[in-house]
Design an enzyme around this catalytic site. Structure first.
Site, PDB file in Angstrom:
ATOM      1  N   LYS A 249       0.871  -1.197   0.000  1.00 12.87           N
ATOM      2  CA  LYS A 249       0.000   0.000   0.000  1.00 12.87           C
ATOM      3  C   LYS A 249       0.897   1.233   0.000  1.00 12.87           C
ATOM      4  CE  LYS A 249      -3.092   2.616   3.140  1.00 12.87           C
ATOM      5  NZ  LYS A 249      -3.948   2.581   4.333  1.00 12.87           N
ATOM      6  N   ASP A 254      -2.712  10.216   3.754  1.00 14.95           N
ATOM      7  CA  ASP A 254      -4.084   9.778   3.957  1.00 14.95           C
ATOM      8  C   ASP A 254      -4.834  10.805   4.809  1.00 14.95           C
ATOM      9  OD1 ASP A 254      -6.436   8.447   4.300  1.00 14.95           O
ATOM     10  OD2 ASP A 254      -5.620   6.831   5.558  1.00 14.95           O
ATOM     11  N   LYS A 261     -10.059  12.790   8.378  1.00 18.96           N
ATOM     12  CA  LYS A 261      -9.551  12.402   9.707  1.00 18.96           C
ATOM     13  C   LYS A 261      -9.505  13.626  10.618  1.00 18.96           C
ATOM     14  CE  LYS A 261      -6.551   8.540   8.391  1.00 18.96           C
ATOM     15  NZ  LYS A 261      -7.164   7.457   9.152  1.00 18.96           N
ATOM     16  N   ASP A 272       1.676   6.459   5.420  1.00 13.58           N
ATOM     17  CA  ASP A 272       0.795   5.513   4.758  1.00 13.58           C
ATOM     18  C   ASP A 272       1.344   4.902   3.466  1.00 13.58           C
ATOM     19  OD1 ASP A 272      -1.514   4.344   5.625  1.00 13.58           O
ATOM     20  OD2 ASP A 272      -2.853   5.580   4.428  1.00 13.58           O
ATOM     21  N   ASP A 331     -12.109   6.854   4.008  1.00 13.95           N
ATOM     22  CA  ASP A 331     -10.877   6.647   4.770  1.00 13.95           C
ATOM     23  C   ASP A 331     -10.406   5.189   4.722  1.00 13.95           C
ATOM     24  OD1 ASP A 331      -8.752   7.308   6.333  1.00 13.95           O
ATOM     25  OD2 ASP A 331      -9.864   7.491   8.212  1.00 13.95           O
ATOM     26  N   GLU A 333      -9.249   3.580   2.343  1.00 10.55           N
ATOM     27  CA  GLU A 333      -8.751   3.679   0.964  1.00 10.55           C
ATOM     28  C   GLU A 333      -7.644   2.668   0.656  1.00 10.55           C
ATOM     29  OE1 GLU A 333      -7.546   5.349   3.394  1.00 10.55           O
ATOM     30  OE2 GLU A 333      -5.424   4.962   3.051  1.00 10.55           O
ATOM     31  N   ARG A 335      -7.469  -0.490   1.315  1.00  9.80           N
ATOM     32  CA  ARG A 335      -8.017  -1.728   0.763  1.00  9.80           C
ATOM     33  C   ARG A 335      -8.479  -1.526  -0.681  1.00  9.80           C
ATOM     34  NH1 ARG A 335     -12.011  -2.301   5.662  1.00  9.80           N
ATOM     35  NH2 ARG A 335     -10.276  -1.160   6.553  1.00  9.80           N
TER      36      ARG A 335
HETATM   37  N1  BES Z   1      -4.084   4.550   7.032  1.00 14.31           N
HETATM   38  C1  BES Z   1      -5.187   4.242   7.832  1.00 14.31           C
HETATM   39  C2  BES Z   1      -4.872   3.244   8.930  1.00 14.31           C
HETATM   40  C3  BES Z   1      -3.956   3.726  10.032  1.00 14.31           C
HETATM   41  C4  BES Z   1      -4.463   4.455  11.081  1.00 14.31           C
HETATM   42  C5  BES Z   1      -2.624   3.392  10.027  1.00 14.31           C
HETATM   43  C6  BES Z   1      -3.627   4.880  12.094  1.00 14.31           C
HETATM   44  C7  BES Z   1      -1.786   3.806  11.036  1.00 14.31           C
HETATM   45  C8  BES Z   1      -2.279   4.540  12.077  1.00 14.31           C
HETATM   46  C9  BES Z   1      -6.313   3.626   7.002  1.00 14.31           C
HETATM   47  O1  BES Z   1      -6.418   4.063   5.704  1.00 14.31           O
HETATM   48  C10 BES Z   1      -7.608   3.931   7.694  1.00 14.31           C
HETATM   49  O2  BES Z   1      -7.932   5.078   7.794  1.00 14.31           O
HETATM   50  N2  BES Z   1      -8.311   2.879   8.133  1.00 14.31           N
HETATM   51  C11 BES Z   1      -9.546   3.025   8.824  1.00 14.31           C
HETATM   52  C12 BES Z   1     -10.538   2.041   8.244  1.00 14.31           C
HETATM   53  C13 BES Z   1     -11.953   2.287   8.625  1.00 14.31           C
HETATM   54  C14 BES Z   1     -12.445   3.610   8.063  1.00 14.31           C
HETATM   55  C15 BES Z   1     -12.818   1.168   8.100  1.00 14.31           C
HETATM   56  C16 BES Z   1      -9.299   2.736  10.299  1.00 14.31           C
HETATM   57  O3  BES Z   1      -8.531   1.833  10.638  1.00 14.31           O
HETATM   58  O4  BES Z   1      -9.865   3.458  11.118  1.00 14.31           O
HETATM   59 ZN    ZN Z   2      -4.572   4.716   4.872  1.00  9.94          ZN
HETATM   60 ZN    ZN Z   3      -7.579   5.869   5.561  1.00  7.44          ZN
END
Ligand code: BES
Ligand code: ZN
Ligand code: ZN
Length: 483
Positions: A249, A254, A261, A272, A331, A333, A335
């Protein structure tokens, strides 16, 4: 930094001796010390000024060098990754003591872990600040250790690992305003050329033709369009298909997109792209080591930005494999970009195994904290192989469940699938369950480094920012799959 292996002590500014709790100075250590130095240490040990507890250390002024006694505790009982931590601490103490040439007495078994820790602890990121011109740089690290095939390999690896971890951490630590998808593509092309790896960059027009609607959806709001980058390496393998495809990824920043966020969660999101750069660093390690075999790396680069062109919550995207995805949360994204990257990789390269690495969820920290990466997948043997590789690499990893009902829960109401699900929780698993729909028949595993890719609390090896986690695991995995 130069790494050397010697059986006797070279001219050195600093000699490091690792002592377990209540351990006496060994015969080997005594040989490296003058009578005066030995006597000074003995005195300290007798007086119990130093008892070798984990994290305890003592500096002694020797005749022509400084000495550090570094406590290792009762290895099995007290410490996790004890030699890595000792290596990290050695590097920072050496700089503090203004030692350019450092030596350490260490046994064969623990050399690799110590060297890797030293490399991680020596890293600095000074691109954006005024540097002290007089600050000491470590020029050489000499391990006083028996020369065997194993120790020589550990030494060579330390040199390559030094470059690889620096690449990952530099890219993760560089602000998103100073590097975008196009910069990463250009850097990747340059490095691939330098190391003889075949590199193909698919731009937004090609991605559209290929049907990669998911990565295009994520990148839509950014001034810098998405790039899918493939890296191909074959050394002496007769097999037309790669034994392992590494997929990463690569979100250059992000913001969360329109599901933006909040403060407190957005600041570190330059991390990210860690997965994609880990893939690049892995391919470089493979190429520099001239590993025999057929390997592929795929980097899914996009910026998840906010603009009037950003994808909306509720938009439906069509991925490379034809499946439609309802974007219930912009968010989620990572996946999406991986949906295209995984289905494309499987279709184009037909690898025997495919593993992706991603800062996919914050939820993985709920289960595993900040020091253990989560792994999930569709094949137990492959998961075990990666777990064994992680163990050899001394990186911590744990398997999370991915039962069928989780995959079932990602099915969409008005689309084939959806990228977020209410009420299931199990966030890390749900990320993996979504990804599984983009892998048809290949043995596949997914590593979530959402908790481990970035340092929350400084340690002796990593004081800030990117961690370069998984590079060593991927290297071990590549070796297991070489011919
Ligand atoms: N990049 C983030 C995940 C992340 C968060 C990595 C904090 C490191 C530290 C990812 O894209 C994300 O925002 N995931 C969400 C998914 C949810 C919206 C289903 C998450 O984990 O909250
Ligand atoms: Zn992300
Ligand atoms: Zn995200």
């Amino acid at each position: 930094m130069k790494f050397e292996l010697k059986s006797s002590l070279p001219k050195t500014d600093l000699l490091i001796l690792l002592l377990q709790e209540n351990e006496k100075v060994s015969v080997e250590a005594k040989k490296l010390l003058s009578a005066n130095e030995f006597e000074q240490i003995e005195k300290r040990l007798k007086a119990k000024d130093f008892s070798g507890k984990c994290s305890e250390n003592m500096v002694i002024y020797g005749d022509d060098k400084k000495l550090i006694l570094m406590g290792m505790g009762k290895i099995e009982k007290d410490c996790i990754q004890p030699y890595e931590k000792a290596g990290g601490k050695s590097a920072s103490m050496a700089k503090h003591l203004k030692a350019s040439h450092v030596s350490v007495l260490i046994d064969e078994k623990n050399l690799a872990e110590y060297l890797n820790g030293f490399v991680l602890g020596n890293y600095e990121f000074n691109q954006f600040k005024k540097v002290d011109k007089d600050a000491t740089k470590i020029e050489s690290l000499t391990a006083i250790c028996e020369k065997t095939a194993g120790t020589a390999a550990a030494l060579l690896f330390a040199e390559y690992f030094d470059e690889g971890q620096k690449l990952i951490r530099d890219m993760v630590n560089t602000p998103a305003g100073s590097r975008n998808t196009i910069d990463v593509a250009n850097l990747t092309k340059d490095l691939a050329k330098k190391y003889g790896i075949k590199c193909t960059v698919y731009d937004e027009k090609e991605l559209k033709k290929m049907g990669c609607g998911a990565i295009l959806g994520v990148g839509r709001g950014s001034e810098y369009p998405p790039r899918l980058i493939t890296l191909e390496y074959n050394n002496k393998s007769k097999s037309k298909t790669p034994s392992v495809a590494f997929v990463g990824k690569g979100i250059t920043f992000d913001t969360g997109g329109l599901n933006i966020k909040p403060t407190g969660h957005i600041e570190t999101m330059k991390l990210d792209l860690a997965g994609a750069i880990t893939v690049l660093a892995t391919m470089i390690l493979i190429a520099r080591s001239k590993l025999q075999g057929n390997f592929v790396g795929v980097m899914a680069m996009a910026e998840n930005a906010v603009s009037d062109r950003s994808m909306h919550p509720g938009d439906i995207l069509k991925a490379y494999n034809g499946k439609t995805i309802e974007v219930l949360n912009t968010d989620a994204e990572g996946r999406l970009v991986l949906a295209d990257a995984l289905s494309f990789t499987e279709d184009k390269f037909k690898p025997q195994k495919m593993v992706d690495v991603a800062t996919l969820t914050g939820a993985v920290t709920v289960a595993l904290g900040y020091h253990i990466s989560g792994i999930m997948g569709n094949n137990e043997d492959f998961i075990k192989e990666i777990m064994d590789s992680a163990k050899d690499a001394k990186e911590r990893m744990w398997v999370l469940p991915m039962d069928k009902d989780f995959v079932e829960a990602t099915k969409g109401e008005i689309s084939d699938t959806k990228n977020a699900t209410d009420g299931v929780r199990a966030g890390a698993t749900m990320g993996a369950a979504f990804l599984q729909q983009f892998v048809e028949k290949t043995n596949w595993a997914h590593i979530d480094i959402g908790g481990t890719g970035w340092v929350e609390k400084p340690s002796s090896t990593i004081k800030f920012g990117g961690t370069a986690v998984i590079l060593r695991t991927f290297w071990e995995l590549a070796k297991r799959n070489s011919i």
